[in-house]
Design a protein around this motif. Structure first.
Motif, PDB file in Angstrom:
ATOM      1  N   CYS A 194       0.834  -1.206   0.000  1.00  0.00           N
ATOM      2  CA  CYS A 194       0.000   0.000   0.000  1.00  0.00           C
ATOM      3  C   CYS A 194       0.870   1.259   0.000  1.00  0.00           C
ATOM      4  N   HIS A 195       1.896   1.281   0.852  1.00  0.00           N
ATOM      5  CA  HIS A 195       2.806   2.434   0.891  1.00  0.00           C
ATOM      6  C   HIS A 195       3.460   2.653  -0.476  1.00  0.00           C
ATOM      7  N   LYS A 196       3.824   1.559  -1.137  1.00  0.00           N
ATOM      8  CA  LYS A 196       4.431   1.674  -2.458  1.00  0.00           C
ATOM      9  C   LYS A 196       3.477   2.357  -3.435  1.00  0.00           C
ATOM     10  N   GLU A 197       2.221   1.935  -3.434  1.00  0.00           N
ATOM     11  CA  GLU A 197       1.230   2.525  -4.338  1.00  0.00           C
ATOM     12  C   GLU A 197       0.974   3.987  -4.010  1.00  0.00           C
ATOM     13  N   LEU A 198       1.119   4.319  -2.732  1.00  0.00           N
ATOM     14  CA  LEU A 198       0.876   5.694  -2.288  1.00  0.00           C
ATOM     15  C   LEU A 198       2.127   6.566  -2.389  1.00  0.00           C
ATOM     16  N   GLY A 199       3.252   5.980  -2.826  1.00  0.00           N
ATOM     17  CA  GLY A 199       4.476   6.752  -2.989  1.00  0.00           C
ATOM     18  C   GLY A 199       5.243   6.994  -1.711  1.00  0.00           C
ATOM     19  N   HIS A 200       4.996   6.152  -0.683  1.00  0.00           N
ATOM     20  CA  HIS A 200       5.675   6.315   0.610  1.00  0.00           C
ATOM     21  C   HIS A 200       6.872   5.366   0.655  1.00  0.00           C
ATOM     22  N   ASP A 201       7.959   5.735   0.008  1.00  0.00           N
ATOM     23  CA  ASP A 201       9.076   4.809  -0.158  1.00  0.00           C
ATOM     24  C   ASP A 201       9.678   4.335   1.158  1.00  0.00           C
ATOM     25  N   GLN A 202       9.953   5.255   2.077  1.00  0.00           N
ATOM     26  CA  GLN A 202      10.584   4.873   3.344  1.00  0.00           C
ATOM     27  C   GLN A 202       9.641   4.050   4.217  1.00  0.00           C
ATOM     28  N   ALA A 203       8.378   4.402   4.199  1.00  0.00           N
ATOM     29  CA  ALA A 203       7.390   3.636   4.972  1.00  0.00           C
ATOM     30  C   ALA A 203       7.241   2.228   4.401  1.00  0.00           C
ATOM     31  N   GLU A 204       7.378   2.103   3.082  1.00  0.00           N
ATOM     32  CA  GLU A 204       7.334   0.777   2.448  1.00  0.00           C
ATOM     33  C   GLU A 204       8.441  -0.104   3.004  1.00  0.00           C
ATOM     34  N   LEU A 205       9.667   0.428   3.014  1.00  0.00           N
ATOM     35  CA  LEU A 205      10.799  -0.346   3.521  1.00  0.00           C
ATOM     36  C   LEU A 205      10.618  -0.671   4.999  1.00  0.00           C
ATOM     37  N   ALA A 206      10.168   0.281   5.789  1.00  0.00           N
ATOM     38  CA  ALA A 206       9.970   0.058   7.222  1.00  0.00           C
ATOM     39  C   ALA A 206       8.966  -1.062   7.467  1.00  0.00           C
ATOM     40  N   ALA A 207       7.890  -1.101   6.669  1.00  0.00           N
ATOM     41  CA  ALA A 207       6.874  -2.140   6.837  1.00  0.00           C
ATOM     42  C   ALA A 207       7.436  -3.519   6.531  1.00  0.00           C
ATOM     43  N   LEU A 208       8.278  -3.613   5.511  1.00  0.00           N
ATOM     44  CA  LEU A 208       8.891  -4.894   5.179  1.00  0.00           C
ATOM     45  C   LEU A 208       9.836  -5.348   6.282  1.00  0.00           C
ATOM     46  N   LEU A 209      10.628  -4.421   6.815  1.00  0.00           N
ATOM     47  CA  LEU A 209      11.546  -4.767   7.906  1.00  0.00           C
ATOM     48  C   LEU A 209      10.785  -5.176   9.167  1.00  0.00           C
ATOM     49  N   HIS A 210       9.575  -4.665   9.315  1.00  0.00           N
ATOM     50  CA  HIS A 210       8.782  -4.981  10.511  1.00  0.00           C
ATOM     51  C   HIS A 210       8.355  -6.444  10.535  1.00  0.00           C
ATOM     52  N   THR A 211       8.429  -7.138   9.393  1.00  0.00           N
ATOM     53  CA  THR A 211       8.085  -8.564   9.402  1.00  0.00           C
ATOM     54  C   THR A 211       8.984  -9.347  10.347  1.00  0.00           C
ATOM     55  N   PHE A 212      10.213  -8.851  10.571  1.00  0.00           N
ATOM     56  CA  PHE A 212      11.163  -9.578  11.403  1.00  0.00           C
ATOM     57  C   PHE A 212      10.814  -9.496  12.887  1.00  0.00           C
ATOM     58  N   VAL A 213       9.888  -8.634  13.243  1.00  0.00           N
ATOM     59  CA  VAL A 213       9.417  -8.569  14.631  1.00  0.00           C
ATOM     60  C   VAL A 213       8.708  -9.863  15.011  1.00  0.00           C
ATOM     61  N   TYR A 214       8.057 -10.500  14.041  1.00  0.00           N
ATOM     62  CA  TYR A 214       7.172 -11.617  14.340  1.00  0.00           C
ATOM     63  C   TYR A 214       7.837 -12.979  14.247  1.00  0.00           C
ATOM     64  N   ASP A 215       8.884 -13.100  13.454  1.00  0.00           N
ATOM     65  CA  ASP A 215       9.556 -14.388  13.320  1.00  0.00           C
ATOM     66  C   ASP A 215      10.835 -14.177  12.512  1.00  0.00           C
ATOM     67  N   ARG A 216      11.585 -15.264  12.322  1.00  0.00           N
ATOM     68  CA  ARG A 216      12.801 -15.193  11.521  1.00  0.00           C
ATOM     69  C   ARG A 216      12.452 -14.765  10.091  1.00  0.00           C
TER      70      ARG A 216
END
Length: 357
Positions: A238-260
């Motif tokens: 969603c961030h990518k479609e909305l042009g939020h480049d840094q938020a896009e990356l942050a959301a992907l990195l947040h996956t590591f909070v939940y598991d390996r």
């Protein structure tokens, strides 16, 4: 040997139902067809395979319809298929082997569901679903759409897969309309339904609304770990479609909070760096994807290409852009080991050959 009731809900499936039932013929001990309002030849086709055909008045609730189909079952286990599902020959054999050896104390059999394929028919998207459910054990379907059964008791993971082969698109708005009707009626969506509601909004390109739903889902902290990881990825989309480049990356990195790390998330991060021409960082994440262990039994959505072919072909691109053609060629050949007929692999070979001449 245990006995199995195939329980199906159908409506206007004349183009696929015969294919489905033929693939299941000889595997199950009875076939239950619950028709929710067909106006085509669906019932006539079903009648060639079973006389157990029942009517059910559709009320925008898939769980209600599936529970109705299970209520007519008389065998040890209930098995569900959609009309556009099939069992391939190798899966028919594996199913029969399972049926012959299944311990009756098993309450639920989980099996892979193959729903995405490349141009050569290789599986590109897969996940486990509850496929055989012990009859009369109190387990029932929940959720008006994207319905599921929560396993209770002993669970077994099977080798046979069900292949989903659509011949035409279903109503793209149906699921979203069901969710919106529930919300309009004041229904509070439980976490799994909230997650899938966000996905439906995403599919309809309602990026802001989808993002809000996914973020609320994650903030509430009641979701299953695999859904949490997928929700993070969808926040990124969603961030990518909305042009939020840094938020896009942050959301992907947040996956590591939940598991390996999952290879799917690593490939998405690699793509983010590739897009901004930071090739060394991109290569790092693609290389990390190759170290990730694929574990389908965790129950999440799996993209098999992310565990081999995709990181290799992208590492070829990264090292080519970095000027390391020898290493790029090495990764192209590694990609070929996964998909020897890949157009990208074949194109890259011709490029490397031209460079060496």
């Amino acid at each position: 040997m245990v006995s199995v009731s195939l329980c199906m809900i159908v409506k206007n499936e004349e183009d696929v139902l015969e294919r489905c039932l033929e693939s299941a013929a000889g595997l199950v001990d009875e076939i239950i067809i619950v028709d929710t309002g067909s106006t085509d030849r669906t019932r006539k086709i079903a009648a060639r395979f079973t006389d157990k055909i029942f009517d059910f008045s559709w009320r925008d609730d898939f769980s209600a319809a599936r529970n109705a189909s299970f209520s007519h079952a008389s065998m040890d286990y209930c098995m569900w298929l959609d009309a556009d599902d099939i069992l391939l020959d190798e899966d028919r054999k594996a199913f029969l082997a399972l049926k012959e050896s299944l311990d009756p104390s098993v309450a639920v059999v989980m099996a892979p569901y193959h729903t995405g394929f490349d141009e050569s028919g290789r599986v590109t998207f897969s996940y486990y679903r509850e496929r055989l459910i012990k009859n009369r054990e109190g387990m029932s379907w929940v959720g008006a759409v994207h319905e599921a059964i929560t396993p209770v008791g002993q669970t077994k993971y099977a080798d046979f897969a069900v292949t989903h082969r659509k011949t035409h698109p279903s109503d793209p708005d149906r699921n979203l309309h069901i969710y919106q009707a529930q919300l309009d009626a004041g229904v509070e969506l439980e976490p799994r339904q909230q997650f899938y509601y966000g996905r439906e909004l995403y599919y309809h390109h309602r990026w802001d609304e989808a993002l809000a739903v996914f973020e609320r889902f994650l903030e509430e902290g009641r979701g299953w770990v695999e859904n949490n990881i997928d929700a993070c990825c969808h926040c990124a989309y969603c961030h990518k479609e909305l042009g939020h480049d840094q938020a896009e990356l942050a959301a992907l990195l947040h996956t590591f909070v939940y598991d390996r790390p999952r290879a799917e998330a690593c490939c998405e991060i690699g793509h983010w760096f590739l897009r901004v021409e930071r090739y060394r960082q991109a290569a790092y994440w693609y290389a990390l994807a190759l170290t990730c262990t694929r574990d389908d039994r965790k129950g999440g959505f799996v993209s098999p290409d992310c565990y081999g072919y995709l990181p290799c072909i992208q590492l070829c691109l990264c090292y080519s852009r970095l000027g390391d053609q020898k290493r790029a060629e090495t990764f192209n050949e590694l990609a070929a080991a996964f998909k020897p007929d890949s157009p990208a692999v074949l194109h890259n070979r011709s490029v490397f050959q031209a460079l060496s001449e």
